[in-house]
Scaffold this motif. Structure first.
Motif, PDB file in Angstrom:
ATOM      1  N   ASP A   1      -5.900  -1.900  -3.782  1.00 40.14           N
ATOM      2  CA  ASP A   1      -6.421  -0.644  -3.252  1.00 40.14           C
ATOM      3  C   ASP A   1      -6.891  -0.842  -1.817  1.00 40.14           C
ATOM      4  O   ASP A   1      -6.685  -1.898  -1.208  1.00 40.14           O
ATOM      5  CB  ASP A   1      -7.546  -0.104  -4.146  1.00 40.14           C
ATOM      6  N   GLN A   2      -7.556   0.192  -1.257  1.00 39.56           N
ATOM      7  CA  GLN A   2      -7.995   0.120   0.138  1.00 39.56           C
ATOM      8  C   GLN A   2      -9.067  -0.934   0.369  1.00 39.56           C
ATOM      9  O   GLN A   2      -9.322  -1.329   1.513  1.00 39.56           O
ATOM     10  CB  GLN A   2      -8.503   1.499   0.616  1.00 39.56           C
ATOM     11  N   HIS A   3      -9.695  -1.408  -0.711  1.00 37.40           N
ATOM     12  CA  HIS A   3     -10.695  -2.471  -0.604  1.00 37.40           C
ATOM     13  C   HIS A   3     -10.110  -3.852  -0.911  1.00 37.40           C
ATOM     14  O   HIS A   3     -10.851  -4.806  -1.092  1.00 37.40           O
ATOM     15  CB  HIS A   3     -11.862  -2.190  -1.551  1.00 37.40           C
ATOM     16  N   ASN A   4      -8.791  -3.915  -1.016  1.00 38.70           N
ATOM     17  CA  ASN A   4      -8.066  -5.156  -1.274  1.00 38.70           C
ATOM     18  C   ASN A   4      -8.304  -5.690  -2.685  1.00 38.70           C
ATOM     19  O   ASN A   4      -8.068  -6.850  -2.964  1.00 38.70           O
ATOM     20  CB  ASN A   4      -8.423  -6.247  -0.251  1.00 38.70           C
TER      21      ASN A   4
ATOM     22  N   GLN B   1       0.815  -1.212   0.000  1.00 32.89           N
ATOM     23  CA  GLN B   1       0.000   0.000   0.000  1.00 32.89           C
ATOM     24  C   GLN B   1       0.853   1.267   0.000  1.00 32.89           C
ATOM     25  O   GLN B   1       0.475   2.284  -0.583  1.00 32.89           O
ATOM     26  CB  GLN B   1      -0.921   0.004   1.231  1.00 32.89           C
ATOM     27  N   GLN B   2       2.011   1.233   0.625  1.00 27.96           N
ATOM     28  CA  GLN B   2       2.852   2.421   0.752  1.00 27.96           C
ATOM     29  C   GLN B   2       3.912   2.536  -0.346  1.00 27.96           C
ATOM     30  O   GLN B   2       4.721   3.468  -0.333  1.00 27.96           O
ATOM     31  CB  GLN B   2       3.554   2.434   2.114  1.00 27.96           C
TER      32      GLN B   2
END
Length: 492
Positions: free
Chosen positions: A371-374, A219-220
């Motif tokens: 993304d933030q929703h995997n 993610q980072q």
């Protein structure tokens, strides 16, 4: 010509003629001998060394019973894409016991059209079916030609077209249902009833492999995992069962290489092995690297198969935004007021440490990120050249959406030079960098400045990273613009 020289020349011609006649008699005797046929059922081992350029080394070992003296051996189920000039047959344990006298290849496979063409001028049986009674009527005819269609000569007439089914009494010697090599062998083996280990070695087209990599970013954008998949392709015309396969990475020189054939349609049968369980050891060999597969594999004709050959996790990566200019700005007046320029996105990591540090064969690396929703998304790809250990890998994945640049030449002067062969220019430039992201980023600006140059003024300090490249590292605050301005003197 003196008498001594003439006598020697006569003796030489007579001797040579005798050798040719003896060889012809031997070959005639060998080809008249009983034919020994070997099939895959005799196979003790098949080994494939696959290269990345439509090439493979095939080593086919079989147990075959030979007679003492001359033998005519038909070696069936060889690659239809064999390079005949590279084939040689040997005794695996005692090479001195076997000598190849002659060999030829039967690569025209048996098809209905080939069978029909081979019977030109020969009789065939024409079978007609009476649709009313169901009775079959047989009649003999001679095939006159098959060019543009078939012409048959019956006892009382000549017909064109296919009047019914055709029956053939035999298959000509030149046609076989599978690719084969016929060899005349001089065997010194005395044990007539004991099968001997013979190995046929040859190079073949139609077999190859390519490397594909999956790079998953966190993610980072600070770490990634890398999985290497080898795609093995067989378009050789035959199946290879339980083959010992090794992948060869590296570039080899081939004299007059055959052009890559147009790929035909083939079934995409993909068989995958777990990447975690399939890391493959690699070994340096000459100036190449070998990757032997851990298990024997069946590679069928017109099949593509995938196996994992490496995997690494928690790889430290660095994301870079790079703006690259062009050198023509420094030797001429640029008439456009401003020019929008794309900022390229790069990912780089060093091939060392942890599970890395292994040689990486050339291929394509495809990058993905959740993304933030995997949900997983494809974010770009780049080619990878052959990369040894401890070497930096740098991948261009695309262009930044939220980081933009506008460049403007704000001044241009021709400066008189004391040397008539040298031209001097003074140019001033302004680059406006915009960051629409909600976090700060660093943009690397690289300007290729030609000739001898000197920076006269600048808003941010530069580094001269090569003789003709100036580099700035510009910190862009979140949702802000930053201007880089500089003036440079160039001598060309």
């Amino acid at each position: 010509m003196n008498k001594t020289l003439a006598r020697r020349l006569t003796i030489y011609i007579i001797t040579l003629a005798g050798l040719i006649i003896a060889a012809a008699i031997s070959l005639q005797a060998a080809f008249a001998a009983t034919e020994i046929t070997t099939t895959r059922g005799d196979q003790a081992e098949i080994a494939l060394s696959l290269y990345q350029h439509d090439l493979a080394l095939v080593k086919d070992t079989r147990h075959i019973t030979l007679q003492h003296g001359l033998n005519r051996l038909v070696w069936q189920e060889i690659s239809a894409r064999i390079k005949p000039q590279t084939a040689w047959l040997s005794h695996s344990e005692r090479p001195e016991l076997l000598q190849t006298v002659a060999q030829h290849f039967n690569l025209n496979l048996l098809t209905p059209q080939q069978l029909l063409e081979s019977h030109t001028g020969k009789p065939v049986t024409v079978i007609r079916l009476n649709p009313a009674t169901g009775d079959e009527h047989k009649e003999t005819a001679t095939v006159l030609t098959t060019n543009g269609g078939i012409i048959l000569k019956f006892s009382d007439r000549i017909e064109t077209g296919m009047p019914g089914r055709l029956a053939f009494s035999e298959i000509p010697d030149g046609l076989r249902d599978k690719p084969a090599m016929t060899a005349v062998l001089d065997s010194q083996i005395t044990r007539h009833n004991k099968p001997q280990p013979l190995q046929l070695t040859y190079l073949s087209h139609g077999l190859s492999w390519q490397a594909d990599y999956i790079l998953e970013l966190d993610q980072q954008d600070r770490q990634a995992s890398l999985t290497g998949m080898a795609t093995l392709t067989n378009q050789s015309g035959i199946d290879f069962h339980h083959a010992r396969i090794q992948l060869i990475a590296g570039d080899i020189n081939q004299v007059q290489p055959a052009s890559r054939p147009v790929a035909k349609q083939f079934s995409r049968e993909l068989e995958s092995m777990s990447a975690a369980a399939a890391d493959i050891d690699n070994t340096a060999h000459f100036e190449l690297h070998r990757y032997p597969l851990p298990v024997k594999t069946t590679l069928r004709d017109n099949q593509s198969q995938q196996v994992a050959f490496m995997s690494a996790r928690a790889i430290p990566i660095e994301k870079q935004f790079i703006l690259t200019g062009q050198n023509h700005y420094y030797s001429g007046h640029y008439r456009h007021a401003e020019q929008k320029q794309a900022v390229d996105t790069f990912i780089k990591f060093r091939n060392n440490g942890g599970e890395l540090g292994v040689p990486l064969p050339a291929g394509i690396i495809r990058a993905y990120k959740r993304d933030q929703h995997n949900d997983l998304h494809f974010v770009g790809e780049d080619t990878l050249s052959h990369t040894p250990g401890n070497v930096m890998v740098r991948l261009q994945l695309g262009q930044a959406f939220d980081i933009t640049a506008e460049k403007k030449q704000i001044d241009f002067k021709k400066i008189p030079s004391p040397d008539p062969n040298t031209r001097q220019f003074e140019t001033a430039h302004r680059i406006t960098l915009s960051n629409a992201k909600k976090e700060a980023v660093t943009v690397i600006v690289r300007e290729p400045v030609p000739g001898d140059w000197r920076m006269l003024s600048e808003s941010h300090p530069h580094q001269k990273i090569t003789a003709n490249t100036a580099e700035w590292r510009i910190e862009l605050p979140a949702e802000r613009d930053t201007v880089l301005a500089f003036r440079v003197l160039t001598a060309l």
